[in-house]
Design a protein around this motif. Structure first.
Motif, mmCIF file in Angstrom:
data_model
loop_
_atom_site.group_PDB
_atom_site.id
_atom_site.type_symbol
_atom_site.label_atom_id
_atom_site.label_comp_id
_atom_site.label_asym_id
_atom_site.label_seq_id
_atom_site.Cartn_x
_atom_site.Cartn_y
_atom_site.Cartn_z
ATOM 1 N N PRO A 1 -4.242 -6.538 -9.931
ATOM 2 C CA PRO A 1 -5.516 -5.831 -10.090
ATOM 3 C C PRO A 1 -6.670 -6.813 -10.237
ATOM 4 N N SER B 1 -2.920 -1.302 -15.655
ATOM 5 C CA SER B 1 -3.336 -1.732 -14.318
ATOM 6 C C SER B 1 -4.089 -0.621 -13.603
ATOM 7 N N LYS B 2 -3.612 0.607 -13.768
ATOM 8 C CA LYS B 2 -4.291 1.739 -13.145
ATOM 9 C C LYS B 2 -5.683 1.914 -13.730
ATOM 10 N N TRP C 1 -0.441 2.150 -8.978
ATOM 11 C CA TRP C 1 -0.522 1.617 -10.338
ATOM 12 C C TRP C 1 -0.309 2.690 -11.395
ATOM 13 N N ASP D 1 -7.922 -0.857 -12.379
ATOM 14 C CA ASP D 1 -8.237 -0.689 -10.961
ATOM 15 C C ASP D 1 -9.155 0.505 -10.733
ATOM 16 N N ASP E 1 -2.418 3.562 -4.311
ATOM 17 C CA ASP E 1 -2.438 4.267 -5.595
ATOM 18 C C ASP E 1 -1.062 4.173 -6.259
ATOM 19 N N SER F 1 0.851 -1.181 0.000
ATOM 20 C CA SER F 1 0.000 0.000 0.000
ATOM 21 C C SER F 1 0.888 1.232 0.000
ATOM 22 N N GLN G 1 -6.387 -7.833 -2.378
ATOM 23 C CA GLN G 1 -6.849 -6.565 -1.818
ATOM 24 C C GLN G 1 -7.523 -5.667 -2.852
ATOM 25 N N PHE G 2 -7.341 -5.968 -4.142
ATOM 26 C CA PHE G 2 -7.977 -5.177 -5.201
ATOM 27 C C PHE G 2 -9.249 -5.822 -5.744
ATOM 28 N N GLU G 3 -9.782 -6.809 -5.026
ATOM 29 C CA GLU G 3 -11.034 -7.438 -5.425
ATOM 30 C C GLU G 3 -12.180 -6.614 -4.830
ATOM 31 N N TRP G 4 -12.471 -5.478 -5.474
ATOM 32 C CA TRP G 4 -13.346 -4.474 -4.873
ATOM 33 C C TRP G 4 -14.789 -4.939 -4.737
ATOM 34 N N ARG H 1 -12.703 0.147 -8.954
ATOM 35 C CA ARG H 1 -12.881 0.876 -7.702
ATOM 36 C C ARG H 1 -14.107 1.800 -7.794
#
Length: 464
Positions: A359, A388-389, A384, A392, A382, A169, A363-366, A396
Protein backbone atom coordinates in the motif's frame (compact mmCIF):
# COMPACT_ATOMS: atom_id res chain seq x y z
CA UNK A 1 -12.62 -14.64 -18.67
CA UNK A 2 -11.90 -10.98 -18.86
CA UNK A 3 -9.02 -8.60 -18.91
CA UNK A 4 -8.61 -5.24 -17.23
CA UNK A 5 -9.14 -2.14 -19.30
CA UNK A 6 -5.39 -1.53 -19.52
CA UNK A 7 -4.64 -4.84 -21.20
CA UNK A 8 -7.82 -4.99 -23.20
CA UNK A 9 -7.48 -1.57 -24.80
CA UNK A 10 -3.77 -1.88 -25.35
CA UNK A 11 -4.34 -4.97 -27.48
CA UNK A 12 -5.36 -2.69 -30.34
CA UNK A 13 -2.12 -0.75 -30.22
CA UNK A 14 0.95 -1.54 -32.24
CA UNK A 15 3.30 -3.91 -30.46
CA UNK A 16 6.62 -2.30 -29.71
CA UNK A 17 10.02 -3.94 -29.63
CA UNK A 18 10.89 -5.52 -26.29
CA UNK A 19 12.76 -3.23 -23.93
CA UNK A 20 15.20 -4.52 -21.36
CA UNK A 21 15.51 -2.51 -18.18
CA UNK A 22 18.95 -3.31 -16.89
CA UNK A 23 20.13 -2.06 -13.52
CA UNK A 24 22.86 -4.52 -12.59
CA UNK A 25 24.33 -7.82 -13.70
CA UNK A 26 23.71 -11.53 -13.17
CA UNK A 27 22.34 -14.63 -14.83
CA UNK A 28 18.83 -15.73 -15.70
CA UNK A 29 17.13 -18.98 -14.77
CA UNK A 30 17.48 -20.24 -18.31
CA UNK A 31 21.24 -19.91 -17.85
CA UNK A 32 21.38 -21.30 -14.35
CA UNK A 33 19.01 -24.23 -14.64
CA UNK A 34 18.15 -23.56 -11.00
CA UNK A 35 16.19 -25.55 -8.44
CA UNK A 36 13.31 -24.08 -6.45
CA UNK A 37 13.57 -26.72 -3.71
CA UNK A 38 15.46 -24.59 -1.19
CA UNK A 39 16.00 -25.37 2.46
CA UNK A 40 12.77 -24.18 4.18
CA UNK A 41 14.61 -22.14 6.79
CA UNK A 42 16.71 -20.36 4.17
CA UNK A 43 13.72 -19.91 1.85
CA UNK A 44 11.80 -18.03 4.53
CA UNK A 45 14.49 -15.36 4.80
CA UNK A 46 14.13 -12.22 2.67
CA UNK A 47 16.46 -11.62 -0.26
CA UNK A 48 19.93 -10.44 0.74
CA UNK A 49 20.34 -6.95 -0.77
CA UNK A 50 23.82 -7.91 -1.97
CA UNK A 51 22.58 -10.87 -4.03
CA UNK A 52 23.37 -10.71 -7.75
CA UNK A 53 20.56 -12.12 -9.87
CA UNK A 54 18.70 -11.38 -13.10
CA UNK A 55 14.93 -11.69 -13.56
CA UNK A 56 12.99 -11.74 -16.79
CA UNK A 57 9.43 -10.50 -16.23
CA UNK A 58 6.65 -10.12 -18.78
CA UNK A 59 3.71 -7.72 -19.00
CA UNK A 60 5.90 -4.64 -18.93
CA UNK A 61 3.77 -1.83 -20.41
CA UNK A 62 4.29 -1.26 -24.14
CA UNK A 63 6.02 1.88 -25.38
CA UNK A 64 2.70 3.22 -26.66
CA UNK A 65 1.49 3.52 -23.06
CA UNK A 66 3.91 6.19 -21.99
CA UNK A 67 2.64 6.88 -18.49
CA UNK A 68 2.44 3.22 -17.49
CA UNK A 69 5.91 2.53 -18.91
CA UNK A 70 7.31 5.60 -17.12
CA UNK A 71 5.99 4.27 -13.81
CA UNK A 72 7.44 0.81 -14.47
CA UNK A 73 10.87 2.33 -15.06
CA UNK A 74 10.58 4.48 -11.95
CA UNK A 75 9.66 1.43 -9.89
CA UNK A 76 12.61 -0.56 -11.23
CA UNK A 77 14.94 2.32 -10.27
CA UNK A 78 13.43 2.58 -6.79
CA UNK A 79 13.60 -1.18 -6.33
CA UNK A 80 17.27 -1.12 -7.27
CA UNK A 81 17.99 1.40 -4.55
CA UNK A 82 17.23 -1.40 -2.10
CA UNK A 83 18.45 -4.30 -4.26
CA UNK A 84 21.22 -2.80 -6.43
CA UNK A 85 22.38 -6.14 -7.83
CA UNK A 86 19.01 -7.40 -9.08
CA UNK A 87 18.60 -6.88 -12.81
CA UNK A 88 15.00 -6.60 -13.98
CA UNK A 89 14.62 -7.45 -17.65
CA UNK A 90 11.09 -6.41 -18.59
CA UNK A 91 9.45 -8.12 -21.54
CA UNK A 92 6.79 -6.25 -23.49
CA UNK A 93 3.99 -8.62 -24.39
CA UNK A 94 0.87 -6.88 -25.63
CA UNK A 95 -1.68 -8.12 -24.76
CA UNK A 96 -0.10 -9.53 -21.61
CA UNK A 97 -1.66 -12.93 -22.09
CA UNK A 98 -2.83 -14.22 -25.45
CA UNK A 99 -4.11 -17.80 -24.98
CA UNK A 100 -2.48 -19.48 -28.03
CA UNK A 101 0.86 -17.79 -27.34
CA UNK A 102 0.60 -18.58 -23.64
CA UNK A 103 -0.08 -22.26 -24.28
CA UNK A 104 2.81 -22.51 -26.71
CA UNK A 105 5.10 -20.80 -24.22
CA UNK A 106 4.21 -23.29 -21.48
CA UNK A 107 4.75 -26.28 -23.71
CA UNK A 108 8.13 -24.95 -24.82
CA UNK A 109 8.96 -23.97 -21.21
CA UNK A 110 10.00 -20.57 -22.52
CA UNK A 111 8.10 -18.47 -20.01
CA UNK A 112 10.01 -15.67 -18.23
CA UNK A 113 11.26 -16.16 -14.67
CA UNK A 114 8.15 -14.33 -13.39
CA UNK A 115 5.21 -14.64 -15.75
CA UNK A 116 1.76 -13.11 -15.83
CA UNK A 117 -1.40 -15.24 -15.74
CA UNK A 118 -5.11 -14.99 -14.98
CA UNK A 119 -6.50 -16.63 -11.85
CA UNK A 120 -8.01 -19.35 -14.03
CA UNK A 121 -4.66 -20.37 -15.58
CA UNK A 122 -3.07 -22.16 -12.62
CA UNK A 123 -4.22 -25.64 -13.55
CA UNK A 124 -2.95 -25.31 -17.10
CA UNK A 125 0.43 -24.11 -15.82
CA UNK A 126 0.71 -26.97 -13.33
CA UNK A 127 -0.34 -29.49 -15.99
CA UNK A 128 2.69 -28.29 -17.92
CA UNK A 129 4.94 -28.42 -14.84
CA UNK A 130 5.53 -24.69 -15.28
CA UNK A 131 5.39 -23.05 -11.83
CA UNK A 132 7.60 -23.21 -8.75
CA UNK A 133 6.11 -23.95 -5.34
CA UNK A 134 6.76 -20.71 -3.45
CA UNK A 135 5.03 -21.64 -0.20
CA UNK A 136 8.21 -21.59 1.88
CA UNK A 137 9.27 -18.21 0.45
CA UNK A 138 6.13 -16.20 1.17
CA UNK A 139 5.68 -14.90 4.71
CA UNK A 140 5.22 -11.62 6.55
CA UNK A 141 8.93 -10.83 6.24
CA UNK A 142 9.03 -11.19 2.48
CA UNK A 143 5.49 -9.81 1.92
CA UNK A 144 4.80 -7.56 4.95
CA UNK A 145 1.12 -6.96 4.07
CA UNK A 146 0.47 -10.68 3.54
CA UNK A 147 -2.01 -10.94 6.43
CA UNK A 148 -4.12 -8.18 4.84
CA UNK A 149 -4.49 -9.90 1.46
CA UNK A 150 -7.95 -11.43 1.10
CA UNK A 151 -7.47 -15.18 1.79
CA UNK A 152 -9.97 -15.95 -0.95
CA UNK A 153 -7.66 -14.32 -3.49
CA UNK A 154 -4.61 -16.24 -2.27
CA UNK A 155 -6.58 -19.49 -2.27
CA UNK A 156 -7.05 -19.19 -6.04
CA UNK A 157 -3.26 -19.45 -6.36
CA UNK A 158 -3.00 -22.58 -4.25
CA UNK A 159 -3.33 -26.26 -5.01
CA UNK A 160 -3.02 -29.07 -2.50
CA UNK A 161 -2.04 -26.53 0.13
CA UNK A 162 0.89 -25.17 -1.89
CA UNK A 163 1.15 -21.54 -3.02
CA UNK A 164 2.27 -20.94 -6.60
CA UNK A 165 1.76 -17.24 -7.21
CA UNK A 166 1.03 -13.75 -5.90
CA UNK A 167 -1.91 -11.57 -7.01
CA UNK A 168 -1.53 -8.22 -8.74
CA UNK A 169 -5.15 -7.28 -9.31
CA UNK A 170 -8.67 -8.62 -8.87
CA UNK A 171 -12.21 -7.70 -9.71
CA UNK A 172 -15.73 -8.61 -8.66
CA UNK A 173 -18.74 -8.07 -10.84
CA UNK A 174 -21.72 -5.90 -10.02
CA UNK A 175 -24.45 -3.85 -11.67
CA UNK A 176 -23.06 -0.96 -13.70
CA UNK A 177 -25.56 1.88 -14.15
CA UNK A 178 -25.94 5.02 -16.24
CA UNK A 179 -26.65 7.64 -13.58
CA UNK A 180 -27.96 10.21 -16.07
CA UNK A 181 -30.59 7.82 -17.41
CA UNK A 182 -31.56 6.82 -13.88
CA UNK A 183 -32.23 10.44 -13.02
CA UNK A 184 -34.14 11.08 -16.25
CA UNK A 185 -36.32 8.04 -15.51
CA UNK A 186 -37.06 9.25 -11.98
CA UNK A 187 -34.85 6.62 -10.33
CA UNK A 188 -32.29 7.17 -7.57
CA UNK A 189 -28.76 6.48 -8.90
CA UNK A 190 -27.46 6.32 -5.34
CA UNK A 191 -29.77 3.37 -4.65
CA UNK A 192 -29.40 1.03 -7.65
CA UNK A 193 -31.36 -2.25 -7.86
CA UNK A 194 -30.22 -5.16 -5.72
CA UNK A 195 -32.67 -7.83 -6.93
CA UNK A 196 -33.79 -8.98 -10.36
CA UNK A 197 -37.31 -7.76 -9.66
CA UNK A 198 -35.87 -4.30 -9.02
CA UNK A 199 -33.68 -4.55 -12.14
CA UNK A 200 -36.75 -5.42 -14.20
CA UNK A 201 -38.75 -2.50 -12.78
CA UNK A 202 -35.90 -0.03 -13.35
CA UNK A 203 -35.30 -1.35 -16.87
CA UNK A 204 -38.93 -0.72 -17.81
CA UNK A 205 -38.72 2.84 -16.50
CA UNK A 206 -35.51 3.60 -18.40
CA UNK A 207 -36.75 2.00 -21.64
CA UNK A 208 -39.84 4.17 -21.28
CA UNK A 209 -37.69 7.21 -22.03
CA UNK A 210 -37.84 6.18 -25.68
CA UNK A 211 -35.36 7.40 -28.30
CA UNK A 212 -33.92 3.91 -28.72
CA UNK A 213 -32.84 3.63 -25.09
CA UNK A 214 -32.68 0.15 -23.50
CA UNK A 215 -33.09 -0.36 -19.78
CA UNK A 216 -30.89 -3.43 -19.40
CA UNK A 217 -28.40 -5.12 -21.71
CA UNK A 218 -26.92 -8.60 -21.80
CA UNK A 219 -24.38 -10.60 -23.76
CA UNK A 220 -25.24 -13.71 -25.72
CA UNK A 221 -22.25 -14.35 -28.00
CA UNK A 222 -18.49 -14.92 -27.89
CA UNK A 223 -18.74 -16.96 -24.67
CA UNK A 224 -19.66 -13.70 -22.93
CA UNK A 225 -23.28 -14.76 -22.51
CA UNK A 226 -22.25 -17.88 -20.63
CA UNK A 227 -19.88 -15.84 -18.50
CA UNK A 228 -22.72 -13.53 -17.44
CA UNK A 229 -25.10 -16.44 -16.98
CA UNK A 230 -22.58 -17.80 -14.48
CA UNK A 231 -22.23 -14.48 -12.65
CA UNK A 232 -26.01 -14.12 -12.42
CA UNK A 233 -26.46 -17.65 -11.11
CA UNK A 234 -23.87 -16.97 -8.41
CA UNK A 235 -25.78 -13.82 -7.45
CA UNK A 236 -28.93 -15.86 -6.95
CA UNK A 237 -27.14 -18.48 -4.87
CA UNK A 238 -27.06 -21.00 -7.70
CA UNK A 239 -24.21 -22.89 -9.25
CA UNK A 240 -22.93 -23.98 -12.65
CA UNK A 241 -21.36 -27.33 -11.81
CA UNK A 242 -21.73 -29.75 -8.95
CA UNK A 243 -19.42 -29.54 -5.96
CA UNK A 244 -17.30 -32.42 -7.27
CA UNK A 245 -17.09 -30.78 -10.70
CA UNK A 246 -18.58 -33.72 -12.59
CA UNK A 247 -22.11 -32.58 -13.47
CA UNK A 248 -23.99 -29.46 -14.54
CA UNK A 249 -25.86 -27.78 -11.69
CA UNK A 250 -27.66 -24.86 -13.35
CA UNK A 251 -30.78 -26.67 -14.60
CA UNK A 252 -32.84 -26.11 -11.47
CA UNK A 253 -35.43 -23.69 -10.13
CA UNK A 254 -32.85 -20.92 -9.84
CA UNK A 255 -31.64 -21.35 -13.40
CA UNK A 256 -35.16 -21.44 -14.78
CA UNK A 257 -36.14 -18.36 -12.77
CA UNK A 258 -33.22 -16.38 -14.13
CA UNK A 259 -33.72 -17.39 -17.77
CA UNK A 260 -37.49 -16.86 -17.65
CA UNK A 261 -36.91 -13.38 -16.19
CA UNK A 262 -34.58 -12.47 -19.06
CA UNK A 263 -37.12 -13.76 -21.57
CA UNK A 264 -39.83 -11.65 -19.94
CA UNK A 265 -37.67 -8.51 -19.91
CA UNK A 266 -36.84 -8.99 -23.58
CA UNK A 267 -40.26 -9.90 -24.96
CA UNK A 268 -42.93 -8.80 -22.47
CA UNK A 269 -41.32 -5.57 -21.27
CA UNK A 270 -39.33 -4.73 -24.42
CA UNK A 271 -36.74 -3.21 -22.09
CA UNK A 272 -33.61 -4.86 -23.54
CA UNK A 273 -33.62 -3.52 -27.07
CA UNK A 274 -34.04 -5.38 -30.33
CA UNK A 275 -30.34 -5.80 -31.17
CA UNK A 276 -29.03 -9.00 -29.60
CA UNK A 277 -26.16 -11.49 -29.99
CA UNK A 278 -24.00 -8.92 -28.26
CA UNK A 279 -20.47 -9.55 -26.98
CA UNK A 280 -17.91 -7.63 -24.96
CA UNK A 281 -17.60 -4.05 -26.19
CA UNK A 282 -21.15 -3.75 -27.52
CA UNK A 283 -22.83 -2.87 -24.23
CA UNK A 284 -20.06 -0.46 -23.33
CA UNK A 285 -20.65 1.43 -26.58
CA UNK A 286 -24.38 1.59 -25.90
CA UNK A 287 -23.92 2.92 -22.39
CA UNK A 288 -21.22 5.43 -23.28
CA UNK A 289 -23.50 6.85 -25.98
CA UNK A 290 -26.38 7.23 -23.52
CA UNK A 291 -28.51 4.42 -24.94
CA UNK A 292 -28.31 1.85 -22.11
CA UNK A 293 -29.28 2.04 -18.46
CA UNK A 294 -27.70 -1.05 -16.84
CA UNK A 295 -25.54 -4.12 -17.45
CA UNK A 296 -23.42 -6.49 -15.39
CA UNK A 297 -19.75 -5.57 -15.36
CA UNK A 298 -16.56 -5.03 -13.38
CA UNK A 299 -15.45 -1.50 -12.44
CA UNK A 300 -12.73 -1.19 -15.06
CA UNK A 301 -15.36 -1.20 -17.82
CA UNK A 302 -15.97 2.40 -16.76
CA UNK A 303 -12.38 3.39 -17.53
CA UNK A 304 -12.71 1.80 -20.96
CA UNK A 305 -15.89 3.78 -21.62
CA UNK A 306 -14.21 7.02 -20.54
CA UNK A 307 -10.80 6.61 -22.13
CA UNK A 308 -11.81 4.87 -25.35
CA UNK A 309 -15.44 5.82 -25.92
CA UNK A 310 -15.60 9.41 -24.70
CA UNK A 311 -17.73 8.84 -21.61
CA UNK A 312 -17.65 10.81 -18.37
CA UNK A 313 -16.86 9.19 -15.01
CA UNK A 314 -19.60 11.23 -13.37
CA UNK A 315 -22.24 9.51 -15.52
CA UNK A 316 -21.56 5.99 -14.23
CA UNK A 317 -21.98 4.15 -10.96
CA UNK A 318 -22.14 0.62 -9.58
CA UNK A 319 -24.20 -1.48 -7.25
CA UNK A 320 -23.82 -5.09 -6.08
CA UNK A 321 -24.66 -8.18 -8.10
CA UNK A 322 -28.46 -8.65 -8.17
CA UNK A 323 -29.45 -11.29 -5.65
CA UNK A 324 -26.48 -10.55 -3.43
CA UNK A 325 -25.62 -14.15 -2.56
CA UNK A 326 -22.27 -14.16 -4.36
CA UNK A 327 -20.55 -12.74 -7.41
CA UNK A 328 -18.07 -13.98 -9.94
CA UNK A 329 -14.57 -12.75 -9.28
CA UNK A 330 -11.36 -12.97 -11.19
CA UNK A 331 -8.02 -11.34 -11.48
CA UNK A 332 -4.37 -11.49 -12.43
CA UNK A 333 -1.17 -12.69 -10.84
CA UNK A 334 2.42 -13.66 -11.41
CA UNK A 335 3.78 -17.20 -11.15
CA UNK A 336 7.48 -18.04 -10.95
CA UNK A 337 9.01 -20.47 -13.41
CA UNK A 338 9.67 -24.02 -12.26
CA UNK A 339 13.41 -24.58 -11.98
CA UNK A 340 14.22 -21.03 -10.87
CA UNK A 341 16.99 -20.81 -8.30
CA UNK A 342 16.14 -19.90 -4.67
CA UNK A 343 17.71 -16.47 -5.18
CA UNK A 344 15.61 -15.87 -8.27
CA UNK A 345 12.45 -16.83 -6.42
CA UNK A 346 13.36 -14.49 -3.57
CA UNK A 347 14.13 -11.69 -6.00
CA UNK A 348 10.86 -12.22 -7.85
CA UNK A 349 8.89 -12.10 -4.60
CA UNK A 350 10.75 -8.95 -3.54
CA UNK A 351 9.90 -7.27 -6.85
CA UNK A 352 6.25 -8.38 -6.83
CA UNK A 353 5.91 -7.18 -3.25
CA UNK A 354 7.38 -3.78 -4.14
CA UNK A 355 5.47 -3.28 -7.39
CA UNK A 356 2.08 -4.82 -6.63
CA UNK A 357 1.63 -5.65 -2.94
CA UNK A 358 2.63 -2.64 -0.87
CA UNK A 359 0.00 0.00 0.00
CA UNK A 360 1.28 3.44 -0.97
CA UNK A 361 3.93 2.12 -3.35
CA UNK A 362 4.12 0.76 -6.87
CA UNK A 363 0.69 0.36 -8.37
CA UNK A 364 -0.84 1.76 -5.16
CA UNK A 365 1.11 5.03 -5.32
CA UNK A 366 -2.06 6.95 -6.15
CA UNK A 367 -0.56 10.44 -5.97
CA UNK A 368 1.82 9.50 -8.77
CA UNK A 369 -0.94 7.81 -10.75
CA UNK A 370 -2.99 10.99 -10.62
CA UNK A 371 0.00 13.15 -11.56
CA UNK A 372 0.54 10.91 -14.59
CA UNK A 373 -3.10 11.50 -15.62
CA UNK A 374 -4.10 7.89 -15.13
CA UNK A 375 -7.43 7.01 -13.45
CA UNK A 376 -7.67 6.82 -9.66
CA UNK A 377 -10.73 5.82 -7.69
CA UNK A 378 -12.06 2.61 -9.17
CA UNK A 379 -12.79 -0.03 -6.49
CA UNK A 380 -10.20 -2.41 -7.91
CA UNK A 381 -7.71 -3.86 -7.20
CA UNK A 382 -9.70 -4.60 -4.06
CA UNK A 383 -7.92 -7.46 -2.31
CA UNK A 384 -6.92 -5.63 0.88
CA UNK A 385 -8.32 -6.21 4.36
CA UNK A 386 -7.57 -4.60 7.73
CA UNK A 387 -5.14 -1.69 8.06
CA UNK A 388 -3.91 -2.03 4.47
CA UNK A 389 -7.44 -1.58 3.20
CA UNK A 390 -7.98 1.48 5.37
CA UNK A 391 -4.73 3.04 4.20
CA UNK A 392 -5.39 2.29 0.53
CA UNK A 393 -8.99 3.50 0.67
CA UNK A 394 -7.89 6.81 2.17
CA UNK A 395 -5.15 7.36 -0.39
CA UNK A 396 -7.37 6.31 -3.28
CA UNK A 397 -10.10 8.72 -2.18
CA UNK A 398 -7.60 11.56 -1.55
CA UNK A 399 -6.17 11.34 -5.06
CA UNK A 400 -9.26 10.21 -6.96
CA UNK A 401 -9.86 11.50 -10.48
CA UNK A 402 -13.51 10.48 -10.43
CA UNK A 403 -16.48 10.71 -8.04
CA UNK A 404 -15.76 7.68 -5.84
CA UNK A 405 -19.12 8.11 -4.11
CA UNK A 406 -20.71 6.67 -7.26
CA UNK A 407 -19.28 3.29 -6.25
CA UNK A 408 -20.45 3.48 -2.67
CA UNK A 409 -23.48 1.19 -3.19
CA UNK A 410 -21.03 -1.48 -4.38
CA UNK A 411 -18.59 -0.86 -1.51
CA UNK A 412 -21.34 -0.74 1.13
CA UNK A 413 -22.80 -4.08 0.04
CA UNK A 414 -19.86 -6.49 -0.27
CA UNK A 415 -20.78 -9.78 -1.89
CA UNK A 416 -18.69 -12.94 -1.52
CA UNK A 417 -16.70 -13.74 -4.64
CA UNK A 418 -16.64 -17.09 -6.35
CA UNK A 419 -14.21 -18.34 -8.97
CA UNK A 420 -15.13 -19.41 -12.47
CA UNK A 421 -16.18 -23.04 -13.00
CA UNK A 422 -13.83 -25.72 -14.37
CA UNK A 423 -13.65 -25.87 -18.17
CA UNK A 424 -15.05 -22.35 -18.05
CA UNK A 425 -14.69 -21.37 -21.69
CA UNK A 426 -16.23 -24.60 -22.99
CA UNK A 427 -19.12 -24.24 -20.55
CA UNK A 428 -19.62 -20.58 -21.43
CA UNK A 429 -19.85 -21.50 -25.11
CA UNK A 430 -22.67 -23.90 -24.32
CA UNK A 431 -24.47 -21.39 -22.10
CA UNK A 432 -24.28 -18.79 -24.87
CA UNK A 433 -26.95 -20.84 -26.62
CA UNK A 434 -29.29 -20.45 -23.65
CA UNK A 435 -28.78 -16.70 -23.55
CA UNK A 436 -29.08 -16.22 -27.31
CA UNK A 437 -32.12 -18.49 -27.41
CA UNK A 438 -34.21 -16.50 -24.93
CA UNK A 439 -33.05 -13.12 -26.26
CA UNK A 440 -33.58 -13.76 -29.99
CA UNK A 441 -36.62 -16.07 -30.07
CA UNK A 442 -39.91 -14.94 -28.57
CA UNK A 443 -41.16 -18.54 -28.72
CA UNK A 444 -38.08 -19.98 -27.03
CA UNK A 445 -38.61 -22.65 -24.38
CA UNK A 446 -36.33 -21.69 -21.47
CA UNK A 447 -36.70 -25.08 -19.80
CA UNK A 448 -35.86 -26.87 -23.04
CA UNK A 449 -32.81 -24.71 -23.63
CA UNK A 450 -31.56 -25.52 -20.13
CA UNK A 451 -32.18 -29.25 -20.64
CA UNK A 452 -30.09 -29.27 -23.80
CA UNK A 453 -27.33 -27.18 -22.22
CA UNK A 454 -27.23 -29.48 -19.21
CA UNK A 455 -26.59 -32.51 -21.42
CA UNK A 456 -23.84 -30.69 -23.31
CA UNK A 457 -22.10 -29.43 -20.16
CA UNK A 458 -22.23 -32.90 -18.64
CA UNK A 459 -20.36 -34.11 -21.70
CA UNK A 460 -17.78 -31.30 -21.39
CA UNK A 461 -17.15 -32.25 -17.77
CA UNK A 462 -16.97 -35.96 -18.61
CA UNK A 463 -14.14 -35.18 -21.02
CA UNK A 464 -11.93 -33.47 -18.42
Amino acid sequence: MRQTGFRRTSAALAVSAALALVAGCGTSSSDEGGDDAADPADAAAPLDPETEVTLTIDCMPPAAEKAELKEWKEDVAAFNEEYPNVTIEGKQTDPCLEPPRFTAMLKAKSQPDAFYTYFTDLQQVLDNDGAADITAYVNEKTVPALADIDPQVLDVLKQDGKLYGLPTSNYTMGLLINRKLFEEAGLDPDDPPTSWDEVRTAARAIAGLGDGISGFGEYSAGNNGGWHFTASMYGLGGDIVSEDGTKAAFNDDTGREYVENLHAMRWEDDSMGKTQLLKWGDLQKQMASGKLGMFLAAPDDITYMVQQLGGDYADFGMGPMPGGEATLFGGNDYLIKKGSSPDQIKAAIAWLNFKFLTPGKGQFEWARTKADELPVGLPQPDFWKGESKQQDDELRAEHSTMPVENFQPLRDNPVPGRAEPPKAQEIYKVLDTVMSGVLTDEDADPAGLLDTAEDQVDQVLANQ
